[in-house]
Design a protein around this motif. Structure first.
Motif, PDB file in Angstrom:
ATOM      1  N   VAL A  85      26.014  41.074  12.897  1.00 28.52           N
ATOM      2  CA  VAL A  85      26.615  40.964  11.564  1.00 28.52           C
ATOM      3  C   VAL A  85      28.123  40.765  11.661  1.00 28.52           C
ATOM      4  N   GLU A  86      28.791  41.547  12.537  1.00 30.43           N
ATOM      5  CA  GLU A  86      30.240  41.409  12.704  1.00 30.43           C
ATOM      6  C   GLU A  86      30.606  40.057  13.304  1.00 30.43           C
ATOM      7  N   ALA A  87      29.771  39.573  14.234  1.00 32.10           N
ATOM      8  CA  ALA A  87      30.042  38.261  14.843  1.00 32.10           C
ATOM      9  C   ALA A  87      29.920  37.143  13.812  1.00 32.10           C
ATOM     10  N   GLU A  88      28.967  37.278  12.902  1.00 28.88           N
ATOM     11  CA  GLU A  88      28.802  36.270  11.855  1.00 28.88           C
ATOM     12  C   GLU A  88      30.009  36.252  10.922  1.00 28.88           C
ATOM     13  N   LYS A  89      30.597  37.451  10.671  1.00 31.99           N
ATOM     14  CA  LYS A  89      31.764  37.490   9.791  1.00 31.99           C
ATOM     15  C   LYS A  89      32.970  36.817  10.438  1.00 31.99           C
ATOM     16  N   GLN A  90      33.177  37.031  11.744  1.00 33.46           N
ATOM     17  CA  GLN A  90      34.341  36.469  12.426  1.00 33.46           C
ATOM     18  C   GLN A  90      34.144  35.006  12.787  1.00 33.46           C
ATOM     19  N   TYR A  91      32.926  34.637  13.146  1.00 37.37           N
ATOM     20  CA  TYR A  91      32.657  33.261  13.544  1.00 37.37           C
ATOM     21  C   TYR A  91      31.464  32.736  12.745  1.00 37.37           C
ATOM     22  N   PRO A  92      31.684  32.428  11.470  1.00 34.84           N
ATOM     23  CA  PRO A  92      30.561  31.958  10.633  1.00 34.84           C
ATOM     24  C   PRO A  92      30.032  30.614  11.132  1.00 34.84           C
ATOM     25  N   ARG A  93      28.747  30.473  11.043  1.00 32.11           N
ATOM     26  CA  ARG A  93      28.119  29.222  11.468  1.00 32.11           C
ATOM     27  C   ARG A  93      28.223  28.176  10.378  1.00 32.11           C
ATOM     28  N   GLU A  94      28.334  26.947  10.816  1.00 30.27           N
ATOM     29  CA  GLU A  94      28.316  25.838   9.873  1.00 30.27           C
ATOM     30  C   GLU A  94      26.862  25.518   9.540  1.00 30.27           C
ATOM     31  N   GLU A  95      26.573  25.554   8.259  1.00 35.31           N
ATOM     32  CA  GLU A  95      25.206  25.288   7.849  1.00 35.31           C
ATOM     33  C   GLU A  95      24.909  23.800   7.968  1.00 35.31           C
ATOM     34  N   LYS A  96      23.931  23.518   8.786  1.00 39.19           N
ATOM     35  CA  LYS A  96      23.492  22.132   8.976  1.00 39.19           C
ATOM     36  C   LYS A  96      22.065  22.019   8.465  1.00 39.19           C
ATOM     37  N   SER A  97      21.897  21.220   7.487  1.00 39.68           N
ATOM     38  CA  SER A  97      20.574  21.038   6.896  1.00 39.68           C
ATOM     39  C   SER A  97      20.073  19.632   7.199  1.00 39.68           C
ATOM     40  N   ASN A  98      18.933  19.592   7.899  1.00 40.96           N
ATOM     41  CA  ASN A  98      18.290  18.314   8.162  1.00 40.96           C
ATOM     42  C   ASN A  98      17.259  17.971   7.096  1.00 40.96           C
ATOM     43  N   ARG A  99      17.243  18.765   6.070  1.00 38.35           N
ATOM     44  CA  ARG A  99      16.250  18.576   5.030  1.00 38.35           C
ATOM     45  C   ARG A  99      16.628  17.399   4.148  1.00 38.35           C
ATOM     46  N   MET A 100      15.691  16.490   3.982  1.00 34.82           N
ATOM     47  CA  MET A 100      15.915  15.332   3.137  1.00 34.82           C
ATOM     48  C   MET A 100      15.445  15.667   1.729  1.00 34.82           C
TER      49      MET A 100
END
Length: 348
Positions: A82-97
């Motif tokens: 949880v703390e790692a997600e706060k400091q280094y948030p992931r870029e949401e990549k959606s392959n959904r068409m």
């Protein structure tokens, strides 16, 4: 009397919350549903049992010690994540068409108006000898297409469409060389009304400017027969219609793919081996599962209201009939009206 486990380590964990829920349900609804202990524990019991399988079975002290250590390790790693997600948030990549399309680029069949020839194609667009594993397009469907689109000289027919939510709709004369597969769907008609229909094929159409649009040919239900099929009555989860025929011929409409709301589960009242049977037209439509939660909520509220003490005192029911019948048509209609309100208010 409480369940304390079957001679297992968790014998000291009483399931009081289960019996509390059972008692409340029985008092309000005369029903024992929703008594799973996993529901009350938010699946913690299932997770704990998965962790405990890795602990050594060498006495209660050793078992509890190793199990608690594993739970603590998992908790530490979850907090670190949880703390790692706060400091280094992931870029949401959606392959959904998120748009309507067909399952493949090349059509499955090509139908020519001249001579009304129809032949299958492979995934690369090459003509296949024989049926190509898809079967043959029904003459009834071909005639309906030719009559519906009189300006088109050539039809690129597809057998599978993918909606904006990535759900697929099939209309195969023969699916994987086994049996026909024609899906039922909910269609949003003009005025916002939704009625079911059966997809029989899909095709592309181009306007005067060359813009492409995706269409479906559907066999519609008779909306006037909703809930009026002899021998069948609508419930909270099912509804009944008759497929529409005119002089023993199926009635087809052409709709845009974007007007299809979703695929639905539907069964004919009388099983048949033919696609179009004017003598067995009744079908049962099952409510989509994403609406079931609203149904249970409305059903629970209506039963609780009807079985309340104040309601019972105002009614003429005897003490032996303290609780209302769950099959009472008035109760069902009241619950259906509440479900409709919930769907309009929250499901949009």
């Amino acid at each position: 009397m409480f369940y304390r486990g079957d001679n297992s380590i968790d014998s000291r964990t009483t399931k009081v919350h289960v019996h509390l829920r059972v008692g409340m349900n029985y008092r309000n609804q005369r029903n024992l549903m929703h008594s799973s202990c996993e529901t009350g524990e938010r699946l913690l019991k299932t997770e704990a049992k998965g962790i405990s399988k890795t602990a050594q079975q060498r006495g209660e002290e050793m078992f509890e010690k190793q199990t608690c250590q594993r739970i603590q390790d998992r908790h530490v790693m979850d907090m670190f994540g949880v703390e790692a997600e706060k400091q280094y948030p992931r870029e949401e990549k959606s392959n959904r068409m998120e748009y309507d399309r067909f399952s493949r680029r090349e059509p499955h069949f090509i139908l020519h108006r001249d001579g009304e020839s129809c032949y299958p194609l492979d995934a690369k667009g090459k003509k296949i000898k024989g049926e190509g594993g898809f079967g043959e397009i029904s003459d009834t469907i071909k005639s309906a297409l030719l009559n519906a689109e009189r300006d088109m000289k050539e039809f690129h027919i597809y057998l599978e469409a993918i909606l904006r939510d990535n759900s697929s709709i099939k209309a195969f004369p023969i699916y994987r060389q086994e049996k026909p597969w024609y899906d039922f769907v909910n269609i949003i008609w003009e005025g916002g009304q939704i009625f079911p229909a059966r997809c029989v094929c899909f095709y592309k159409k181009y306007d005067e400017c060359g813009l492409e649009s995706l269409h479906a040919l559907v066999h519609v239900t008779d909306e006037s027969t909703f809930g009026r099929v002899q021998g069948f009555s609508n419930s909270l989860l099912t509804s009944h219609y008759k497929m529409k025929y005119h002089r023993n011929q199926p009635v087809f409409y052409v709709v845009k793919l974007e007007s299809i709301d979703s695929a639905i589960l539907c069964f004919p009242h009388v099983p048949t081996n033919t696609l179009f049977d004017p003598y067995n037209t009744g079908v049962m439509v099952v409510r989509p599962r994403n609406e079931w939660a609203y149904v249970w909520l409305a059903w629970t509220e209506v039963l609780k209201e009807e079985n309340s003490e104040s309601k019972f005192r105002r009614s003429k029911r005897r003490q032996t009939r303290r609780y209302v019948s769950m099959g009472d048509p008035k109760i069902t209609r009241k619950a259906q009206a509440r479900v409709k309100w919930y769907l309009e208010a929250y499901a949009g």
